[in-house]
Design an enzyme around this catalytic site. Structure first.
Site, short mmCIF file in Angstrom:
data_model
loop_
_atom_site.label_atom_id
_atom_site.label_comp_id
_atom_site.label_asym_id
_atom_site.label_seq_id
_atom_site.Cartn_x
_atom_site.Cartn_y
_atom_site.Cartn_z
CD GLU A 45 47.17 17.08 45.07
OE1 GLU A 45 48.10 17.73 45.57
OE2 GLU A 45 47.07 15.84 45.19
CE LYS A 114 49.43 17.97 48.87
NZ LYS A 114 49.63 17.14 47.67
CB CYS A 176 46.90 14.54 48.17
SG CYS A 176 47.41 12.99 47.36
N PRO A 352 54.77 -7.86 19.33
CG PRO A 352 56.93 -7.05 19.12
CD PRO A 352 55.62 -6.73 19.76
CB SER A 354 58.00 -14.38 22.44
OG SER A 354 57.57 -14.45 23.79
N GLY A 355 55.31 -16.37 22.51
CA GLY A 355 54.94 -17.68 23.04
C GLY A 355 55.35 -17.85 24.48
CB ILE A 357 55.03 -15.85 31.12
CG1 ILE A 357 54.69 -17.29 31.51
CG2 ILE A 357 54.41 -14.90 32.14
CD1 ILE A 357 53.24 -17.51 31.89
CB SER A 359 54.67 -11.55 24.42
OG SER A 359 54.80 -12.95 24.25
#
Length: 710
Positions: A45, A114, A176, A352, A354-355, A357, A359
């Site tokens: 489309e 359409k 569509c 950045p 962070s430690g 989940i 990031s």
């Protein structure tokens, strides 16, 4: 055999307003279709200007340039001998229509507007286009002068009609949204004897969504018989959406071909050879189809002096398979990031880390992107190699049978810059996890402690006011506690953009020939935290892109678990075991905390991530739109294990914080769209950002229900 027809459908990585690139990809796909001996080529489309032009559709330039591209396609003899379906905006009686254009051997056979426009969720087609309502009428359309000049064709048919080949193959068009409406045009066309229905589409990726498209297409051909050919965009067309390909061909209720859902290929063309006689046998074996066919209103048939016969052997049904949500998270945002990186002309990403989940998930998605690039290079994808050389200012090349010697980890080291930004409140555990993950994926990692920067800002405040704020654990007020947390978070954002601009320069400053580029800053806030407003406005969640901004915490945890097996990174188990914490307040060692950080995300939010996901889906998804009262009525049943008073409290708690933090949604980083309950205010979630957070009327109604014991 006269009854065999070879049909090709394409997934193109188009780009809004990239008329040059879009033309090149369309031409390449037509040539690929011809190489597969196809006599019909279907494109997606609005593939000429790109689907996501948005308000650029209001510009006359967009329509004008689309006609220019079409003229170039029509005048190319190399593209003769195949029926081509492409998509573009067309002005008719001064109004703009979203159209499929069917052309053959330099002549436009039909412009099909359409009939039903998409105008929900991510789509605003009624804003740009007019719905064509004369569904049983075709009118004469005067072609622009540049099209007339090609071969003297002055006009063509405009409307909802069927093409009929010289050997009796009947072709119709559906677009569509028309597949998804209750009374789809394919029903009338099939009953009217249409053999092949061609659907040009632009359908975006959402987790767990592909089966819906496949089931609708299989159902359409199972119910009515016939061939259904579907073409979908793939790639980042210029927005938050990723179009996930999966172009397909189905016949009589079975799937015959489907393209990959995610890919770094710019042009993917698949084909199938179908026996038209099998359609007629299928339909004639179901008497009810014949009965309804006898009363259906016939559409205009446009005769075409072209035979669609094929010498290819017939194709056979295949069994469809689906990726798991974890695989979709691994691939979809990764491909989206690659498209954005190569098209934005930047040099990589800054994250950045962070430690935690979130990031961690973003870092894994970037690594997955590098894995996909490595696979493309192993397959000798020249376009991907050119992009790598452009981004990195390198001159890698393929030599003989060998691939360029660059691995996913090599790429990750050059493309991803990670930085652990610690303060006195950060723990050694998060610092170690961040460093270990960065080592595993081989990102260009650094670690800083920026307490001196925080102290300098607070000194300015103290000089002005004579006051020094304290954390809550040290006796400070709520305002003091929040301010001290927020200054840490916001300074991380400031430092992120400084590092994103200058780290490549510091890395390559000694190489005078090296052309370094700035980095794109990646955000890492998830859908649930955004919904609750559990982030600081303009902190390090403010970035250039956020690959996980509409993915739930639950799905991210599953993705990290999947990645542990997929990539064999043992450190990921520690991320899964860790308690989510912002680490913005001091740890206090006493008999109550026993040295454990007092800050916990779920405790501070007053809701678990699992509960937030439920609130998000009931508040806004394809099945539910719930205010406070209807939310309570649903949850008191779903959470029947909880007292009604507790359910009521949770509902009030959620809506209060949702209301007071809704303004934050206006500043969300552009996120990869992956969920129907995404709180993204920019294009998807159109709700106010100033609420009466008391919800006095609504909450009183909930209280009445709790008190009534019903």
């Amino acid at each position: 055999m006269d009854s065999l027809v070879t049909i090709a459908t394409c997934s193109l990585n188009q780009w809004a307003l990239d008329f040059t690139g879009n033309y090149q990809r369309i031409k390449a796909s037509i040539l690929q279709a011809k190489a597969q001996n196809a006599k019909i080529r279907l494109g997606s489309e609005l593939e000429i200007p790109g689907y996501s032009c948005q308000d650029h559709f209001f510009e006359h330039d967009t329509v004008y340039h689309s006609w220019q591209v079409l003229a170039k396609l029509l005048s190319d003899p190399e593209l003769f001998g195949i029926l081509v379906v492409t998509g573009m905006p067309v002005l008719f009686k001064g109004h703009r229509y979203n159209c499929s254009v069917l052309f053959l051997d330099g002549k436009v056979l039909l412009i099909r507007p359409k009939l039903w426009l998409a105008s929900d969720g991510n789509y605003r087609e009624y804003r740009y286009f007019t719905k064509f309502e004369l569904t049983s009428l075709t009118v004469n359309f005067l072609l622009p002068t540049n099209i007339q000049a090609i071969n003297g064709q002055k006009s063509t048919s405009f409307g909802h009609a069927l093409l009929e080949s010289s050997n009796g193959v009947v072709i119709g068009v559906e677009m569509c949204e028309e597949l998804f409406v209750p009374y789809s045009p394919h029903i009338q066309m099939s009953l009217d004897g249409c053999d092949i229905i061609l659907n040009s589409s632009a359908s975006h990726h959402e987790l767990r969504k592909l089966y819906k498209r496949v089931s609708l297409i299989k159902s359409a051909t199972s119910k009515c018989g016939g061939v259904y050919v579907y073409s979908n965009l793939h790639g980042c067309d210029g927005d938050r959406l990723y179009f996930d390909g999966s172009s397909m061909i189905a016949c009589n209720g079975a799937l015959f071909a489907i393209s990959p859902q995610f890919s770094l290929e710019d042009v993917i063309t698949i084909s199938a050879t179908i026996d038209i006689n099998s359609i007629r046998s299928y339909r004639s074996s179901i008497p009810s189809i014949g009965s309804q066919s006898s009363i259906v209103k016939s559409l205009t048939r446009i005769p075409t002096d072209f035979c669609f016969d094929s010498q290819n052997p017939p194709s056979y049904p295949i069994r469809e398979t689906y990726l798991s949500p974890e695989q979709e998270i691994s691939l979809g945002p990764a491909c989206w990031l690659w498209d954005y990186l190569r098209r934005s002309k930047q040099g990589g990403f800054f994250l950045p880390i962070s430690g935690g989940i979130d990031s961690c998930s973003v870092a894994l998605i970037v690594y997955s992107m590098c894995v996909q690039v490595e696979k493309a290079l192993l397959a000798k994808n020249k376009a991907v190699l050119d992009d790598v050389n452009e981004i990195l200012d390198t001159n890698y090349s393929f030599s003989g049978e060998s691939c360029t010697p660059i691995t996913a980890k090599d790429l990750c080291n050059k493309l991803l810059y990670t930085c652990y930004m610690g303060t006195e409140n950060s723990s050694n555990e998060t610092k170690t996890r961040a460093a270990s993950l960065s080592s595993d994926i081989n990102s260009y990692h650094s670690s800083i402690v920026f307490d001196a920067v925080i102290a300098a800002v607070l000194m300015v405040f103290s000089m002005l006011t004579g006051k020094s704020p304290k954390y809550g654990v040290d006796g400070g007020s709520r305002q003091e506690n929040l301010a001290l947390q927020n200054i840490q978070a916001r300074l991380r954002m400031v430092l992120s953009y400084l590092f994103a601009s200058l780290l490549p320069w510091t890395r390559y400053v000694s190489d005078k020939k090296k052309r370094y580029r700035s980095l794109l800053v990646l955000g890492s806030s998830n859908a649930d935290e955004a919904l609750r407003g559990y982030f600081t406005k303009y902190d390090c969640s403010s970035a250039d892109l956020n690959p996980i901004g509409s993915i739930s915490k639950t799905d991210l945890r599953s993705f990290v678990g999947f990645s542990q097996q997929e990539f064999q990174f043992n450190i990921l188990s520690q991320f899964l075991d860790a308690v989510p914490s912002a680490e913005l307040i001091p740890t206090r060692t006493n008999s109550e905390t026993k040295g454990i950080a007092v800050q916990s995300d779920e405790q501070e939010m007053g809701l678990t991530y699992e509960q937030l996901e439920v609130f998000g889906k009931y508040r806004k998804s394809s099945k539910f739109y719930s205010g406070p009262l209807s939310m309570y009525n649903k949850l008191v049943i779903r959470w029947s294990h909880l007292p009604k008073q507790e359910v009521a409290r949770l509902v009030k708690h959620f809506f209060f914080y949702y209301a007071i933090n809704r303004h934050k949604m206006t500043t969300l980083t552009p996120s990869y769209h992956a969920e129907s309950y995404s709180p993204d205010d920019n294009r998807f979630d159109h709700r106010p950002f100033l609420y009466n957070a008391d919800y006095s009327w609504q909450f009183e109604e909930i209280d009445k229900l709790v008190a009534s014991n019903e």
